[in-house]
Design an enzyme around this catalytic site. Structure first.
Site, PDB file in Angstrom:
ATOM      1  N   GLU A  42       6.399  11.361  32.243  1.00 20.16           N
ATOM      2  CA  GLU A  42       5.599  10.173  32.550  1.00 20.16           C
ATOM      3  C   GLU A  42       6.253   8.928  31.949  1.00 20.16           C
ATOM      4  O   GLU A  42       6.690   8.930  30.786  1.00 20.16           O
ATOM      5  CB  GLU A  42       4.197  10.374  31.956  1.00 20.16           C
ATOM      6  CG  GLU A  42       3.209   9.279  32.241  1.00 20.16           C
ATOM      7  CD  GLU A  42       1.828   9.607  31.676  1.00 20.16           C
ATOM      8  OE1 GLU A  42       0.867   8.897  32.051  1.00 20.16           O
ATOM      9  OE2 GLU A  42       1.696  10.562  30.881  1.00 20.16           O
ATOM     10  N   LYS A 111      -1.054   6.820  39.172  1.00 18.67           N
ATOM     11  CA  LYS A 111      -1.990   7.634  38.393  1.00 18.67           C
ATOM     12  C   LYS A 111      -3.421   7.321  38.808  1.00 18.67           C
ATOM     13  O   LYS A 111      -3.835   6.155  38.886  1.00 18.67           O
ATOM     14  CB  LYS A 111      -1.795   7.365  36.900  1.00 18.67           C
ATOM     15  CG  LYS A 111      -2.460   8.365  35.974  1.00 18.67           C
ATOM     16  CD  LYS A 111      -1.978   8.155  34.543  1.00 18.67           C
ATOM     17  CE  LYS A 111      -2.475   9.227  33.600  1.00 18.67           C
ATOM     18  NZ  LYS A 111      -1.884   9.068  32.249  1.00 18.67           N
ATOM     19  N   CYS A 144       0.000  13.419  34.610  1.00 25.22           N
ATOM     20  CA  CYS A 144      -0.594  13.738  33.308  1.00 25.22           C
ATOM     21  C   CYS A 144      -2.087  14.067  33.409  1.00 25.22           C
ATOM     22  O   CYS A 144      -2.465  15.121  33.902  1.00 25.22           O
ATOM     23  CB  CYS A 144      -0.332  12.586  32.330  1.00 25.22           C
ATOM     24  SG  CYS A 144      -0.635  12.992  30.594  1.00 25.22           S
TER      25      CYS A 144
END
Length: 262
Positions: A42, A111, A144
Site C-alpha cells: 500500500e 480504497k 488493506c
C-alpha cells in the site's frame, strides 16, 4: 501456469528513487523465477506513515511514479501492481495502479473504506470494484482495510475474480489479520488472495511483514517473515474451480432464507 510475486518492501526507504532502486532489484529476482506480476505494498509510491508529506507526494494517476513503474514493466517484461497517493481534482485518494508487461495501465482502484487513524485526515473513500485480466487470470484489487470486510472479497469473487490482490500497510499489532483473516477470506470464497505488506519501521511505525499468498482450498500458502522479501508462487485456476465446486458458497448463499419467518 501464472506465477505471482509478492514484494515485501523495506519501509525505511523514504525517497522514491530509493524505493525504485529496491524495486529494480526485486524485479531481477522475480523475473528469474518466472513471475508474471509483482504485487507491492500500500502507498508504495510515496510511503505510508509520512503524515502531511502525503499531500506533497500525491500525484495524478499518470504521474512520475506511473511513468517510472511503466518503464520498469517494459524493461523486465512483467506487470507491476503498486500503491500511491492519488491527487485528482484536488481530492486525495489511497489508490493503486497496475501496469502491463508493455507498460500500459491494466487497472486502477481507490480504497473503499478509510480505517480509523491518520488516513481519515487525508483520504476520501473510493467506490466500486472491477475485475481485470492478465495471462488468462481474472484479478481484482482491494486495499488493506477493504479486504477485512467479508462483503468486499465475496463481491469481487462473485464478479469472477480468481485472485484478489491486497496491498497493505499492516502494523505489528495486528498479526491475526495476516495469519488468520486473509487465509479465511480466500477459503470462504474459493479464491487466491495475495497480501503484500511493508517490512521494518517508518517514522516510528513498525510493520508486521508476514505478507502471504493464501490458497482457495485452505491448504498452506506461502508466507514471509518480518524482513524485506520476495515471495513467488504459482496460481493454478484449477484449484479455484475445484474449491468452488467442493464448497459452493457463492451459489448457495443465494438460497439462504434469513427472514425470521414472521
Amino acid at each position: 501456469m501464472f506465477r505471482l510475486a509478492v514484494g515485501q518492501a523495506p519501509a525505511e526507504l523514504d525517497d522514491l528513487d530509493d524505493r525504485l532502486d529496491w524495486l529494480r532489484t526485486a524485479l531481477v529476482q522475480a523475473t528469474k523465477q518466472g513471475a508474471d506480476l509483482l504485487l507491492l505494498p500500500e502507498l508504495f509510491g510515496c510511503g505510508y506513515n509520512i503524515g502531511d508529506a502525503l499531500r506533497s507526494r500525491a500525484e495524478p494517476l499518470n504521474g512520475r511514479t506511473f511513468d517510472a513503474v511503466s518503464a520498469l514493466s517494459k524493461d523486465f517484461g512483467l506487470a507491476i501492481h503498486y500503491g500511491f497517493a492519488e491527487l485528482c481534482d484536488g481530492t486525495l485518494f489511497n489508490a493503486t495502479a497496475c501496469t502491463s508487461p508493455k507498460g500500459r495501465l491494466l487497472s486502477h482502484q481507490r480504497k473503499l473504506a478509510i480505517p480509523p487513524g491518520f488516513e481519515q485526515s487525508y483520504f476520501t473513500p473510493g467506490h466500486g470494484c472491477s475485475v481485470f485480466e492478465l495471462g488468462g487470470l481474472r484479478m481484482a484489487t482491494l486495499i488493506c482495510y477493504d479486504a477485512e470486510f467479508p462483503e468486499t472479497v465475496r463481491h469481487v469473487a462473485s464478479l469472477g475474480a480468481q485472485l484478489v490482490l491486497v496491498p497493505t500497510a499492516l502494523g505489528n499489532g495486528w498479526p491475526s489479520v495476516a495469519r488468520k483473516m486473509m487465509p479465511t477470506r480466500a477459503f470462504e470464497n474459493g479464491v487466491y488472495l495475495a497480501y503484500a505488506n511493508w517490512a521494518g519501521t517508518q517514522n516510528g511505525m513498525t510493520f508486521l511483514g508476514e505478507s502471504v499468498l493464501a490458497t482457495p482450498d485452505g491448504q498452506d500458502g506461502v508466507q514471509a517473515g518480518s524482513e524485506a522479501d520476495i515471495l513467488v508462487a504459482e496460481i493454478d485456476t484449477r484449484r479455484v474451480e475445484a474449491a468452488q465446486r467442493r464448497l459452493p458458497y457463492l451459489i448457495d448463499r443465494e438460497n439462504l432464507n434469513l427472514s425470521d419467518g414472521g
